[in-house]
Every structure is written in structure tokens, then in C-alpha cells.
Design an enzyme around this catalytic site. Structure first.
Site, PDB file in Angstrom:
ATOM      1  N   GLY A 168      18.854  -4.057 -59.086  1.00 48.70           N
ATOM      2  CA  GLY A 168      18.803  -3.865 -60.598  1.00 48.70           C
ATOM      3  C   GLY A 168      18.205  -2.588 -60.659  1.00 48.70           C
ATOM      4  N   SER A 221      19.733  -0.191 -62.435  1.00 48.20           N
ATOM      5  CA  SER A 221      20.339   0.335 -63.622  1.00 48.20           C
ATOM      6  C   SER A 221      19.596   0.723 -64.837  1.00 48.20           C
ATOM      7  CB  SER A 221      21.679  -0.261 -63.766  1.00 48.20           C
ATOM      8  OG  SER A 221      21.267  -1.549 -64.026  1.00 48.20           O
ATOM      9  N   ARG A 222      18.794  -0.324 -65.032  1.00 42.61           N
ATOM     10  CA  ARG A 222      17.828  -0.244 -66.390  1.00 42.61           C
ATOM     11  C   ARG A 222      16.313  -0.576 -66.021  1.00 42.61           C
ATOM     12  NH1 ARG A 222      18.869  -4.934 -69.108  1.00 42.61           N
ATOM     13  NH2 ARG A 222      20.196  -5.849 -67.723  1.00 42.61           N
ATOM     14  N   ASP A 253      26.146  -9.105 -57.623  1.00 33.59           N
ATOM     15  CA  ASP A 253      25.449 -10.119 -57.724  1.00 33.59           C
ATOM     16  C   ASP A 253      24.662 -10.630 -56.928  1.00 33.59           C
ATOM     17  OD1 ASP A 253      24.312 -12.276 -58.759  1.00 33.59           O
ATOM     18  OD2 ASP A 253      26.152 -13.121 -59.492  1.00 33.59           O
ATOM     19  N   ASN A 285      13.914  -5.362 -56.845  1.00 37.88           N
ATOM     20  CA  ASN A 285      13.627  -5.304 -58.211  1.00 37.88           C
ATOM     21  C   ASN A 285      14.387  -6.078 -59.165  1.00 37.88           C
ATOM     22  OD1 ASN A 285      12.403  -3.666 -60.775  1.00 37.88           O
ATOM     23  ND2 ASN A 285      14.732  -3.369 -60.846  1.00 37.88           N
ATOM     24  N   SER A 297       5.406 -10.517 -60.344  1.00 32.94           N
ATOM     25  CA  SER A 297       5.030 -10.425 -61.506  1.00 32.94           C
ATOM     26  C   SER A 297       3.541 -11.407 -61.914  1.00 32.94           C
ATOM     27  CB  SER A 297       5.954 -11.533 -62.675  1.00 32.94           C
ATOM     28  OG  SER A 297       5.473 -11.866 -63.808  1.00 32.94           O
ATOM     29  N   TYR A 342      10.858 -18.885 -63.671  1.00 39.03           N
ATOM     30  CA  TYR A 342      10.564 -17.469 -63.489  1.00 39.03           C
ATOM     31  C   TYR A 342       9.256 -17.272 -62.666  1.00 39.03           C
ATOM     32  CZ  TYR A 342       9.390 -12.677 -64.443  1.00 39.03           C
ATOM     33  OH  TYR A 342       9.193 -11.216 -64.092  1.00 39.03           O
ATOM     34  N   ALA A 362       7.485 -19.531 -61.048  1.00 43.78           N
ATOM     35  CA  ALA A 362       8.043 -20.236 -59.749  1.00 43.78           C
ATOM     36  C   ALA A 362       8.690 -19.223 -58.938  1.00 43.78           C
ATOM     37  CB  ALA A 362       8.815 -21.366 -59.743  1.00 43.78           C
ATOM     38  N   LYS A 375       8.497 -16.129 -59.038  1.00 45.40           N
ATOM     39  CA  LYS A 375       7.617 -14.801 -58.650  1.00 45.40           C
ATOM     40  C   LYS A 375       6.755 -15.377 -57.440  1.00 45.40           C
ATOM     41  CE  LYS A 375       9.939 -11.612 -60.747  1.00 45.40           C
ATOM     42  NZ  LYS A 375      10.664 -10.414 -60.117  1.00 45.40           N
TER      43      LYS A 375
HETATM   44  N1  LIG Z   1       9.691  -6.210 -68.201  1.00 41.01           N
HETATM   45  C1  LIG Z   1       8.528  -7.042 -67.987  1.00 41.01           C
HETATM   46  O1  LIG Z   1       7.622  -7.260 -68.708  1.00 41.01           O
HETATM   47  C2  LIG Z   1       8.269  -7.374 -66.464  1.00 41.01           C
HETATM   48  C3  LIG Z   1       7.027  -7.810 -66.126  1.00 41.01           C
HETATM   49  C4  LIG Z   1       6.726  -8.496 -64.564  1.00 41.01           C
HETATM   50  C5  LIG Z   1       7.706  -8.176 -63.759  1.00 41.01           C
HETATM   51  N2  LIG Z   1       9.100  -7.834 -64.297  1.00 41.01           N
HETATM   52  C6  LIG Z   1      10.024  -7.784 -63.048  1.00 41.01           C
HETATM   53  O2  LIG Z   1      10.494  -6.654 -62.883  1.00 41.01           O
HETATM   54  C7  LIG Z   1      11.873  -6.481 -62.361  1.00 41.01           C
HETATM   55  C8  LIG Z   1      12.665  -5.675 -63.360  1.00 41.01           C
HETATM   56  O3  LIG Z   1      12.628  -6.111 -64.681  1.00 41.01           O
HETATM   57  P1  LIG Z   1      13.046  -5.155 -65.956  1.00 41.01           P
HETATM   58  O4  LIG Z   1      11.913  -5.598 -67.077  1.00 41.01           O
HETATM   59  O5  LIG Z   1      13.110  -3.730 -65.666  1.00 41.01           O
HETATM   60  O6  LIG Z   1      14.617  -5.702 -66.226  1.00 41.01           O
HETATM   61  P2  LIG Z   1      15.825  -5.265 -67.127  1.00 41.01           P
HETATM   62  O7  LIG Z   1      15.246  -4.053 -67.873  1.00 41.01           O
HETATM   63  O8  LIG Z   1      16.292  -6.611 -67.952  1.00 41.01           O
HETATM   64  O9  LIG Z   1      16.699  -4.985 -65.884  1.00 41.01           O
HETATM   65  C9  LIG Z   1      17.109  -5.861 -65.059  1.00 41.01           C
HETATM   66  C10 LIG Z   1      18.015  -5.334 -63.896  1.00 41.01           C
HETATM   67  O10 LIG Z   1      18.173  -6.312 -62.978  1.00 41.01           O
HETATM   68  C11 LIG Z   1      19.540  -6.226 -62.911  1.00 41.01           C
HETATM   69  N3  LIG Z   1      20.161  -7.599 -62.621  1.00 41.01           N
HETATM   70  C12 LIG Z   1      20.004  -8.734 -63.152  1.00 41.01           C
HETATM   71  N4  LIG Z   1      20.525  -9.660 -62.713  1.00 41.01           N
HETATM   72  C13 LIG Z   1      21.233  -9.356 -61.578  1.00 41.01           C
HETATM   73  C14 LIG Z   1      21.905  -9.872 -60.425  1.00 41.01           C
HETATM   74  N5  LIG Z   1      22.462 -11.171 -60.176  1.00 41.01           N
HETATM   75  N6  LIG Z   1      22.285  -9.097 -59.560  1.00 41.01           N
HETATM   76  C15 LIG Z   1      22.131  -7.666 -59.470  1.00 41.01           C
HETATM   77  N7  LIG Z   1      21.431  -7.157 -60.486  1.00 41.01           N
HETATM   78  C16 LIG Z   1      21.039  -8.007 -61.206  1.00 41.01           C
HETATM   79  C17 LIG Z   1      20.421  -5.748 -64.209  1.00 41.01           C
HETATM   80  O11 LIG Z   1      21.508  -5.107 -63.907  1.00 41.01           O
HETATM   81  P3  LIG Z   1      22.869  -5.089 -65.013  1.00 41.01           P
HETATM   82  O12 LIG Z   1      22.083  -3.922 -66.073  1.00 41.01           O
HETATM   83  O13 LIG Z   1      23.942  -5.006 -64.666  1.00 41.01           O
HETATM   84  O14 LIG Z   1      22.441  -6.365 -65.903  1.00 41.01           O
HETATM   85  C18 LIG Z   1      19.270  -4.494 -64.422  1.00 41.01           C
HETATM   86  O15 LIG Z   1      19.519  -3.332 -63.598  1.00 41.01           O
HETATM   87  C19 LIG Z   1      12.133  -7.833 -62.420  1.00 41.01           C
HETATM   88  O16 LIG Z   1      12.223  -8.404 -61.157  1.00 41.01           O
HETATM   89  C20 LIG Z   1      11.138  -8.615 -63.395  1.00 41.01           C
HETATM   90  O17 LIG Z   1      11.009  -9.788 -63.135  1.00 41.01           O
HETATM   91  C21 LIG Z   1       9.570  -7.335 -65.500  1.00 41.01           C
END
Ligand SMILES: NC(=O)c1ccc[n+]([C@@H]2O[C@H](COP(=O)([O-])OP(=O)(O)OC[C@H]3O[C@@H](n4cnc5c(N)ncnc54)[C@H](OP(=O)(O)O)[C@@H]3O)[C@@H](O)[C@H]2O)c1
Length: 252
Positions: free
Chosen positions: A12, A14-15, A61, A88, A145, A158, A160, A162
Site C-alpha cells: 500500500g 501508493s497513497r 491484492d 502498511n 492503529s 477494523y 479486530a 489491528k
Molecule cells: N488514515 C488513518 O487515519 C489511519 C489511522 C491508523 C492506522 N492507519 C493504517 O495505516 C495504513 C495506511 O492507511 P492510509 O490512511 O495511508 O490509507 P489509504 O490512503 O487509503 O491508502 C491505502 C493503501 O493501501 C492499498 N491497498 C488497499 N487494499 C489493498 C489490497 N487488497 N492489496 C494491496 N494494497 C491495498 C491502497 O492501494 P490502491 O491505491 O491501489 O487502492 C493504498 O496504497 C493502513 O493499514 C491503515 O489501517 C491509518
């Protein structure tokens, strides 16, 4: 922090947080492979944002065990090995009990556990085996998380996933230490990314920001900084840690 010559895989990447970590590792001298699922454009943009050469994107995936196996093999071949893995990739979507029929509830749980927990477990297995074969120290990091500790109403799968990830990380830290593989996790509160937009931009957004005495949520770069810190040699004895990065919004 200097990661010159290190070979990094970020799922993950890419974003959001993964992209910020990829840019930070690249800036620190690493060669980085970013995994993505469906958004190829975002992956290409992320590669362009990374300083240095030799970075690339790999589609997989991570909820599909065969795809994970192929991804890790391809990345190890292209980079000549893997020194650091950042688990991630994740999903976060609502499935409130009162508004979800039973089929939707099951689907939400399967998807969330399949990606967030089993995806990370399978990627860690494949990379750990690769690292054992290399015979060199390695780092396996998890992006967990705050929700694992604080609860995730309407996003129960979610929370669970984490909590399971934390247990996975801590068990692996003990099992893999004899192989000189460090395992640690960061546990962010809310972060300004696409994932959190439906909460932060919704009517409860201001209240979420107010949970932290800083009055704001994290920027992705702040989580990336902590990920890189855990990957430094000086942090080696922190193996098994779950590092809270939540602006003092939840203290345990
Ligand atoms: N944002 C928050 O508030 C927050 C808080 C606590 C923890 N986190 C954790 O931090 C991590 C990153 O979150 P983020 O906020 O940066 O998320 P995000 O901006 O939604 O980015 C999610 C990334 O995961 C990839 N992804 C999703 N499903 C996938 C799959 N089945 N196989 C491979 N890649 C997949 C996406 O790829 P595509 O672009 O191709 O879809 C994207 O690169 C996550 O584990 C999340 O639970 C986030």
C-alpha cells in the site's frame, strides 16, 4: 536517518502513509518497491515523487496468498533481496450492526480481516523466509492503529484486524529475533489520508480532531518518520514494540 543501499518493500505504498514512508526511505538513500492494489495512476505518481533511482511499483491484492508469494519473489529478484518490509496496506470502511444485513456484515469482516490481518501475515511470512535465506539482519514493520486499543465503533472488523496485527507483530518479534529480524509496529490515531476522509470530513470531524490536545490529527509524514525510526539500527532493542503515534489522544 541513513538507509543508503537498503532494499525496502512497502505494501500500500501508493497513497497516504505508505507513500509518505516510501518518499522518506527514498530520500534517506533506500531503493523502494511500492505495492498497490488497483490505483495504478497513484502508484506512478508516488514513484515520480521519490528521489533517487531504482524504485518501482508492483501490483498485488495482498488478500490473495498466491499474489503475495509472487510479489515478494518479484521484488526480491528486482532489488536483489529485501532488508525492510512495511506492512502498511489496509482498508477501513463502516459496517454498523444496526444498518448492515447479515450478508453485508460477513462480507465486511472477510474483506477487512483478509487484507489487514491475513495479508500482512502472508507478506510477513514470505519476506521472513526471504530474509532467513539472505542470512542478514532484517526489519518487519506493521502499521497498526489506535483502534486496536480504543475500540472502533461501526468499524468493528477494523479494530479486530489491528488487534490481531499487534499480536502477530509481537509473536513474530519473539520468534524471529534469533534470526536477527526486528519486528515492530506503529499505532497511529487518525491521519490525514484518503482512508480517514469520510470521518474527518464528516459531521464528527471536528470532534475527532479535538480528541488530541494538539487539536489536530497526524500528517502522513509524521507516521512515516516513526516507521523509519523503528527501522534504524539504534532502535533494535525496541523489537516487539507497538509505538503509539496519536497526539496523546489515547494513553494506555
Ligand atoms: N488514515 C488513518 O487515519 C489511519 C489511522 C491508523 C492506522 N492507519 C493504517 O495505516 C495504513 C495506511 O492507511 P492510509 O490512511 O495511508 O490509507 P489509504 O490512503 O487509503 O491508502 C491505502 C493503501 O493501501 C492499498 N491497498 C488497499 N487494499 C489493498 C489490497 N487488497 N492489496 C494491496 N494494497 C491495498 C491502497 O492501494 P490502491 O491505491 O491501489 O487502492 C493504498 O496504497 C493502513 O493499514 C491503515 O489501517 C491509518
Amino acid at each position: 536517518m541513513d538507509f543508503t543501499g537498503k532494499r525496502v518493500l512497502i505494501t500500500g505504498g501508493s497513497r497516504g502513509i505508505g507513500r509518505a514512508a516510501a518518499v522518506a526511505f527514498a530520500r534517506a538513500g533506500a531503493r523502494v518497491a511500492i505495492n498497490f492494489h488497483s490505483n495504478k495512476e497513484a502508484a506512478e505518481e508516488a514513484i515520480k515523487a521519490m528521489p533517487g533511482n531504482g524504485h518501482f511499483a508492483v501490483r498485488a491484492d495482498i488478500s490473495k496468498p498466491d499474489a503475495v508469494f509472487r510479489m515478494v519473489g518479484a521484488v526480491a529478484e528486482e532489488l536483489g533481496g529485501i532488508d525492510i518490509l512495511v506492512n502498511n496496506a489496509g482498508v477501513f470502511f463502516p459496517h454498523p450492526v444496526a444498518q448492515s444485513d447479515y450478508a453485508a456484515w460477513q462480507e465486511s469482516w472477510s474483506q477487512t480481516i483478509g487484507i489487514n490481518l491475513m495479508g500482512a501475515a502472508h507478506t510477513s511470512y514470505c519476506v521472513a523466509r526471504q530474509m532467513m535465506g539472505q542470512g542478514m539482519p532484517g526489519k518487519i514493520l506493521f502499521v497498526s492503529s489506535r483502534g486496536a486499543f480504543r475500540g472502533e465503533p461501526e468499524h468493528t472488523a477494523y479494530g479486530a484486524s489491528k488487534a490481531g496485527m499487534n499480536a502477530l507483530a509481537q509473536s513474530l518479534a519473539q520468534e524471529l529475533a534469533p534470526y536477527h529480524i526486528f519486528v515492530g509496529a506503529v499505532a497511529p490515531g487518525f491521519v490525514e489520508t484518503d482512508m480517514a476522509a469520510h470521518v474527518l470530513d464528516g459531521e464528527g470531524g471536528a470532534a475527532v480532531k479535538a480528541q488530541s490536545p494538539t487539536g489536530r490529527v497526524a500528517r502522513p509524514e509524521e507516521i512515516a518518520h516513526c516507521i523509519l525510526f523503528l527501522a534504524t539500527e539504534g532502535a533494535a532493542y525496541a523489537t516487539g514494540c507497538i509505538l503509539d503515534v496519536n497526539g496523546a489522544s489515547y494513553l494506555r
